[in-house]
Design a protein around this motif. Structure first.
Motif, PDB file in Angstrom:
ATOM      1  N   SER A 135       0.799  -1.238   0.000  1.00  0.00           N
ATOM      2  CA  SER A 135       0.000   0.000   0.000  1.00  0.00           C
ATOM      3  C   SER A 135       0.825   1.279   0.000  1.00  0.00           C
ATOM      4  O   SER A 135       0.324   2.323  -0.422  1.00  0.00           O
ATOM      5  CB  SER A 135      -0.969   0.007   1.184  1.00  0.00           C
ATOM      6  N   VAL A 136       2.084   1.233   0.415  1.00  0.00           N
ATOM      7  CA  VAL A 136       2.912   2.445   0.409  1.00  0.00           C
ATOM      8  C   VAL A 136       3.592   2.662  -0.946  1.00  0.00           C
ATOM      9  O   VAL A 136       4.307   3.654  -1.115  1.00  0.00           O
ATOM     10  CB  VAL A 136       3.967   2.433   1.546  1.00  0.00           C
ATOM     11  N   ARG A 137       3.345   1.801  -1.906  1.00  0.00           N
ATOM     12  CA  ARG A 137       3.926   1.921  -3.259  1.00  0.00           C
ATOM     13  C   ARG A 137       3.028   2.819  -4.115  1.00  0.00           C
ATOM     14  O   ARG A 137       2.426   2.397  -5.098  1.00  0.00           O
ATOM     15  CB  ARG A 137       4.076   0.549  -3.902  1.00  0.00           C
ATOM     16  N   HIS A 138       2.954   4.080  -3.762  1.00  0.00           N
ATOM     17  CA  HIS A 138       2.014   5.018  -4.377  1.00  0.00           C
ATOM     18  C   HIS A 138       2.220   5.168  -5.887  1.00  0.00           C
ATOM     19  O   HIS A 138       1.236   5.192  -6.644  1.00  0.00           O
ATOM     20  CB  HIS A 138       2.081   6.374  -3.679  1.00  0.00           C
ATOM     21  N   ASP A 139       3.462   5.272  -6.344  1.00  0.00           N
ATOM     22  CA  ASP A 139       3.723   5.414  -7.783  1.00  0.00           C
ATOM     23  C   ASP A 139       3.268   4.172  -8.551  1.00  0.00           C
ATOM     24  O   ASP A 139       2.708   4.281  -9.645  1.00  0.00           O
ATOM     25  CB  ASP A 139       5.207   5.652  -8.060  1.00  0.00           C
ATOM     26  N   LEU A 140       3.518   3.010  -7.974  1.00  0.00           N
ATOM     27  CA  LEU A 140       3.128   1.771  -8.628  1.00  0.00           C
ATOM     28  C   LEU A 140       1.603   1.636  -8.675  1.00  0.00           C
ATOM     29  O   LEU A 140       1.033   1.267  -9.709  1.00  0.00           O
ATOM     30  CB  LEU A 140       3.752   0.576  -7.909  1.00  0.00           C
ATOM     31  N   ILE A 141       0.942   1.948  -7.581  1.00  0.00           N
ATOM     32  CA  ILE A 141      -0.524   1.896  -7.562  1.00  0.00           C
ATOM     33  C   ILE A 141      -1.095   2.872  -8.593  1.00  0.00           C
ATOM     34  O   ILE A 141      -2.024   2.536  -9.334  1.00  0.00           O
ATOM     35  CB  ILE A 141      -1.066   2.170  -6.144  1.00  0.00           C
ATOM     36  N   ALA A 142      -0.532   4.064  -8.676  1.00  0.00           N
ATOM     37  CA  ALA A 142      -0.994   5.044  -9.673  1.00  0.00           C
ATOM     38  C   ALA A 142      -0.805   4.502 -11.091  1.00  0.00           C
ATOM     39  O   ALA A 142      -1.668   4.711 -11.963  1.00  0.00           O
ATOM     40  CB  ALA A 142      -0.259   6.366  -9.491  1.00  0.00           C
ATOM     41  N   TRP A 143       0.293   3.791 -11.344  1.00  0.00           N
ATOM     42  CA  TRP A 143       0.526   3.204 -12.660  1.00  0.00           C
ATOM     43  C   TRP A 143      -0.572   2.200 -12.988  1.00  0.00           C
ATOM     44  O   TRP A 143      -1.121   2.198 -14.097  1.00  0.00           O
ATOM     45  CB  TRP A 143       1.913   2.554 -12.699  1.00  0.00           C
ATOM     46  N   TYR A 144      -0.903   1.331 -12.023  1.00  0.00           N
ATOM     47  CA  TYR A 144      -1.973   0.352 -12.245  1.00  0.00           C
ATOM     48  C   TYR A 144      -3.325   1.046 -12.420  1.00  0.00           C
ATOM     49  O   TYR A 144      -4.141   0.614 -13.245  1.00  0.00           O
ATOM     50  CB  TYR A 144      -2.035  -0.662 -11.097  1.00  0.00           C
ATOM     51  N   GLU A 145      -3.568   2.113 -11.689  1.00  0.00           N
ATOM     52  CA  GLU A 145      -4.829   2.849 -11.863  1.00  0.00           C
ATOM     53  C   GLU A 145      -4.937   3.402 -13.284  1.00  0.00           C
ATOM     54  O   GLU A 145      -6.023   3.398 -13.878  1.00  0.00           O
ATOM     55  CB  GLU A 145      -4.948   3.971 -10.831  1.00  0.00           C
ATOM     56  N   ARG A 146      -3.835   3.863 -13.849  1.00  0.00           N
ATOM     57  CA  ARG A 146      -3.848   4.346 -15.236  1.00  0.00           C
ATOM     58  C   ARG A 146      -4.111   3.214 -16.221  1.00  0.00           C
ATOM     59  O   ARG A 146      -4.525   3.464 -17.354  1.00  0.00           O
ATOM     60  CB  ARG A 146      -2.535   5.059 -15.583  1.00  0.00           C
ATOM     61  N   ARG A 147      -3.924   1.972 -15.819  1.00  0.00           N
ATOM     62  CA  ARG A 147      -4.219   0.800 -16.645  1.00  0.00           C
ATOM     63  C   ARG A 147      -5.641   0.294 -16.397  1.00  0.00           C
ATOM     64  O   ARG A 147      -6.013  -0.750 -16.906  1.00  0.00           O
ATOM     65  CB  ARG A 147      -3.252  -0.361 -16.344  1.00  0.00           C
ATOM     66  N   GLY A 148      -6.421   1.006 -15.560  1.00  0.00           N
ATOM     67  CA  GLY A 148      -7.809   0.622 -15.336  1.00  0.00           C
ATOM     68  C   GLY A 148      -8.082  -0.143 -14.052  1.00  0.00           C
ATOM     69  O   GLY A 148      -9.222  -0.537 -13.800  1.00  0.00           O
TER      70      GLY A 148
END
Length: 182
Positions: A135-148
């Motif tokens: 959960s602290v991997r904010h950049d990675l989570i944002a990347w996945y959010e951009r993938r839907g």
């Protein structure tokens, strides 16, 4: 000379991993997430976890599990990425995703995740893709959010004390479930 069966220069080749791939896959995964080599890419966990990300036993377990597949991705004969797909009823689980640090940031990850989603839909008729991300991997989570993918807020604890998953450098680690409708 017949070249119709060979990929074009730079073309990606996807295949299921075999047991003989285990050591190379461990090296790839470790290079993407741990140690100084991982810092050349953007997916490093080196600041939050030390130790190993996986081992040969863990990789072999995925390769040999009949409900799972470990997709390897090669370019010009070189292993550049991998990801795990696991069949879970109407859903598929996406994990063990690693892209060689030197080629991260060039769009390769987008192509691989799209192929993984296609395979999950076509092979298992999966309607959702699930994954867990620290959960602290904010950049990675944002990347996945951009993938839907969307955050669910559903957390599971990090396995503190089990060094097979690394040695935590902070005490607030947990996994969040992300999902995407396919």
């Amino acid at each position: 000379m017949d070249t119709t069966s060979r990929p074009a220069l730079g073309e990606l080749v996807y295949r299921d991993a075999v047991e003989a791939d285990a050591d190379a896959l461990v090296a790839l995964i470790e290079s993407a997430y741990r140690g100084d080599s991982s810092r050349t890419g953007w997916t490093t966990e080196a600041d939050i976890l030390e130790g190993q990300r996986t081992d040969a036993q863990g990789v072999l377990a995925v390769i040999t599990d009949p409900g799972s597949r470990l997709l390897t991705v090669e370019r010009d004969g070189e292993l550049v990425a991998c990801c795990q797909l696991e069949h879970r009823g109407d859903a598929a689980y996406f994990g063990m995703f690693a892209v060689r640090p030197g080629v991260q940031g060039g769009g390769l990850g987008k192509l691989i995740i799209a192929e993984a989603e296609r395979l999950a839909r076509e092979s298992w008729q999966a309607r959702e893709m699930h994954m867990t991300v620290i959960s602290v991997r904010h950049d990675l989570i944002a990347w996945y959010e951009r993938r839907g993918y969307r955050r669910t807020g559903r957390m599971t604890p990090f396995p503190y004390g089990d060094e097979r998953f690394g040695i935590p450098q902070r005490d607030d680690l947990q996994f969040e479930l992300l999902l995407k409708e396919l």
